[in-house]
Motif scaffolding. Structure first.
Motif, short mmCIF file in Angstrom:
data_model
loop_
_atom_site.label_atom_id
_atom_site.label_comp_id
_atom_site.label_asym_id
_atom_site.label_seq_id
_atom_site.Cartn_x
_atom_site.Cartn_y
_atom_site.Cartn_z
N ASN A 65 0.83 -1.21 0.00
CA ASN A 65 0.00 0.00 0.00
C ASN A 65 0.86 1.26 0.00
N PRO A 66 0.62 2.17 -0.93
CA PRO A 66 1.33 3.46 -0.89
C PRO A 66 0.76 4.33 0.22
N LEU A 67 1.44 5.41 0.53
CA LEU A 67 0.92 6.35 1.51
C LEU A 67 -0.25 7.13 0.90
N LYS A 68 -1.16 7.58 1.74
CA LYS A 68 -2.28 8.40 1.28
C LYS A 68 -1.87 9.87 1.30
N SER A 69 -2.09 10.55 0.17
CA SER A 69 -1.76 11.97 0.07
C SER A 69 -2.96 12.81 0.52
N LEU A 70 -2.77 13.58 1.59
CA LEU A 70 -3.83 14.46 2.07
C LEU A 70 -3.86 15.78 1.32
N VAL A 71 -2.67 16.37 1.16
CA VAL A 71 -2.53 17.66 0.47
C VAL A 71 -1.33 17.57 -0.46
N VAL A 72 -1.49 18.03 -1.68
CA VAL A 72 -0.39 18.10 -2.63
C VAL A 72 -0.28 19.54 -3.12
N GLU A 73 0.85 20.18 -2.90
CA GLU A 73 1.08 21.54 -3.36
C GLU A 73 2.22 21.53 -4.37
N GLU A 74 2.04 22.25 -5.47
CA GLU A 74 3.10 22.35 -6.47
C GLU A 74 3.43 23.81 -6.72
N SER A 75 4.72 24.11 -6.63
CA SER A 75 5.20 25.48 -6.80
C SER A 75 5.41 25.80 -8.28
N ASP A 123 8.09 26.76 -9.45
CA ASP A 123 9.43 26.30 -9.82
C ASP A 123 9.50 24.77 -9.96
N GLY A 124 8.36 24.10 -9.83
CA GLY A 124 8.32 22.64 -9.98
C GLY A 124 8.42 21.87 -8.69
N THR A 125 8.68 22.55 -7.58
CA THR A 125 8.74 21.89 -6.27
C THR A 125 7.37 21.31 -5.92
N ILE A 126 7.35 20.08 -5.43
CA ILE A 126 6.11 19.43 -5.02
C ILE A 126 6.21 19.06 -3.55
N LYS A 127 5.23 19.49 -2.77
CA LYS A 127 5.20 19.12 -1.36
C LYS A 127 3.92 18.34 -1.08
N ILE A 128 4.08 17.22 -0.38
CA ILE A 128 2.93 16.38 -0.06
C ILE A 128 2.80 16.22 1.45
N LEU A 129 1.59 16.38 1.94
CA LEU A 129 1.26 16.02 3.32
C LEU A 129 0.65 14.63 3.27
N PHE A 130 1.37 13.66 3.84
CA PHE A 130 0.94 12.26 3.81
C PHE A 130 0.17 11.90 5.08
N LEU A 131 -0.81 11.04 4.93
CA LEU A 131 -1.52 10.45 6.07
C LEU A 131 -0.98 9.04 6.28
N LEU A 132 -0.46 8.79 7.47
CA LEU A 132 0.07 7.47 7.79
C LEU A 132 -1.07 6.54 8.21
N ASP A 133 -0.76 5.27 8.36
CA ASP A 133 -1.80 4.29 8.68
C ASP A 133 -2.45 4.54 10.03
N ASP A 134 -1.70 5.18 10.96
CA ASP A 134 -2.27 5.48 12.28
C ASP A 134 -2.84 6.89 12.36
N LYS A 135 -3.06 7.51 11.19
CA LYS A 135 -3.68 8.84 11.05
C LYS A 135 -2.75 9.99 11.43
N LYS A 136 -1.49 9.71 11.69
CA LYS A 136 -0.51 10.78 11.88
C LYS A 136 -0.14 11.34 10.51
N THR A 137 0.44 12.55 10.49
CA THR A 137 0.79 13.16 9.22
C THR A 137 2.28 13.51 9.16
N ILE A 138 2.83 13.43 7.94
CA ILE A 138 4.22 13.80 7.69
C ILE A 138 4.30 14.54 6.36
#
Length: 358
Positions: free
Chosen positions: A64-74, A76-91
């Motif tokens: 299973n891949p990580l679930k993406s909660l928020v994806v932001e793209e700049s 300049d091409g920079t991509i930032k993702i807020l991931f939801l972990l299996d225990d509902k924590k975020t990284i």
């Protein structure tokens, strides 16, 4: 579907597991190819594996891949993702397009106990270390995104992650075993094929782990988050300096350089009227002169919840270091139009920033 993440295991681990359960160890290479090269997550689609092996994998593991909660793209091409972990924590994870390839900054902990005053990561307390699979899956997802972006040109080397910086939320040396396992997996030639010299670990200065890392004599790059030229300034920004002051830290750095014969990077975030004065530049030069090292000057990405501001003296500071004979560069800024600073997106999501800042 099994409960164990396949992303926890190196190719050697899988070989041992397969042999212990009556399968051919060669299948481990096939599994790695499906997951890390083809980016396949469904064991049933791994057509060159025998059905009994596919059934075994389905019953015992998941991809299973990580679930993406928020994806932001700049812009300049920079991509930032807020991931939801299996225990509902975020990284958070950030992809930064570079001239030399696609670089990803990975997170190693949920929160960060280092509590550096200038960093958004320190606004949220440490909750736990990430497991190996949770670090590996950050790279997996970024490769999925790049594959989609370059779907008409997958032979383009930019269609895959090529460089890793372990500089996201958390202190990597506090999660040493999982971080090193992660590196073993992404370094595998049958998988992501990310070379050791394309991987950099950054630490605030956990001296015992720097020494342990030096003794491993790997080709992995080491970066030290220094950010000050004396103990008074560093302690005011970085609590870890009270446990491992600059003198002890530089002793460990010298040991690393001698043990590995590798150059080290000193990271130095320039903050207005805190650590960016002319005397600080001269002091820094004298502190590290003679070391096989260079300084990475970093423009500060401001966090509204603290009083620090981006330096207006970056060019002057750089010129003084060069005049003093110190190798230095000024890091390119990424994602200025999104929440690209370490921990910003997660802090907003969890309500650390005020409502009018979200």
């Amino acid at each position: 579907m099994g409960t164990k993440s396949i992303f926890n295991y190196s190719i050697q681990d899988l070989q041992e597991i397969l042999v212990a359960n009556g399968f051919n160890k060669f299948a481990a290479q096939q599994i790695f190819d499906w997951i890390y090269v083809k980016l396949e997550t469904d064991f049933n689609n791994m057509s060159n594996l025998k059905k009994d092996l596919r059934d075994y994998l389905m019953s015992n593991f998941n991809a299973n891949p990580l679930k993406s909660l928020v994806v932001e793209e700049s812009k300049d091409g920079t991509i930032k993702i807020l991931f939801l972990l299996d225990d509902k924590k975020t990284i958070e994870t950030v992809l930064m397009p570079q001239k030399y390839g696609q670089s990803v900054c990975v997170t190693t902990q949920v929160g960060c106990k280092m509590a550096c005053k200038f960093c958004a990561s320190g606004l949220i307390k440490t909750e736990r270390n990430l497991e190996t699979n949770e670090i590996v899956r950050q790279i997996f997802t970024m490769n999925q995104i790049l594959k989609e972006k370059f779907k008409d040109d997958l032979s383009n080397p930019r269609s895959r992650v090529s460089h890793i910086v372990v500089m996201g939320i958390g202190e990597p040396m506090d999660n040493f075993e999982n971080v090193m396992k992660f590196i073993e997996i992404i370094n595998e030639t049958k998988g992501f094929q990310i070379g050791a010299r394309h991987i950099t670990i950054s630490t605030c200065g956990v001296v015992p782990k720097i020494i342990e890392f030096a003794d491993m004599k790997t080709q992995i790059n080491l970066a030290i988050s220094l950010h000050a030229s004396n103990n008074e300034v560093r302690s005011s920004m970085m609590p870890i300096n009270k446990a491992y002051p600059i003198e002890k830290l530089l002793d460990a750095v010298s040991y690393y350089i001698e043990a590995t014969n590798r150059r080290i990077t000193f990271e130095y975030i320039l903050i207005e009227d805190v650590n960016d004065k002319k005397e600080h530049a001269v002091e820094l030069a004298r502190l590290i002169r003679g070391m096989n090292a260079y300084v990475n000057l970093i423009p500060y990405n401001e966090v509204k919840e603290n009083p620090y501001r981006k330096s207006t003296k970056i060019d002057t500071f750089f010129k003084i270091l060069k005049k003093e004979g110190i190798n230095a560069i000024v890091r390119k800024e990424f994602g200025a139009d999104i929440d690209a600073a370490c921990g910003q997106l997660r802090a907003k999501r969890e309500g650390v920033f005020k409502n009018d800042e979200v």
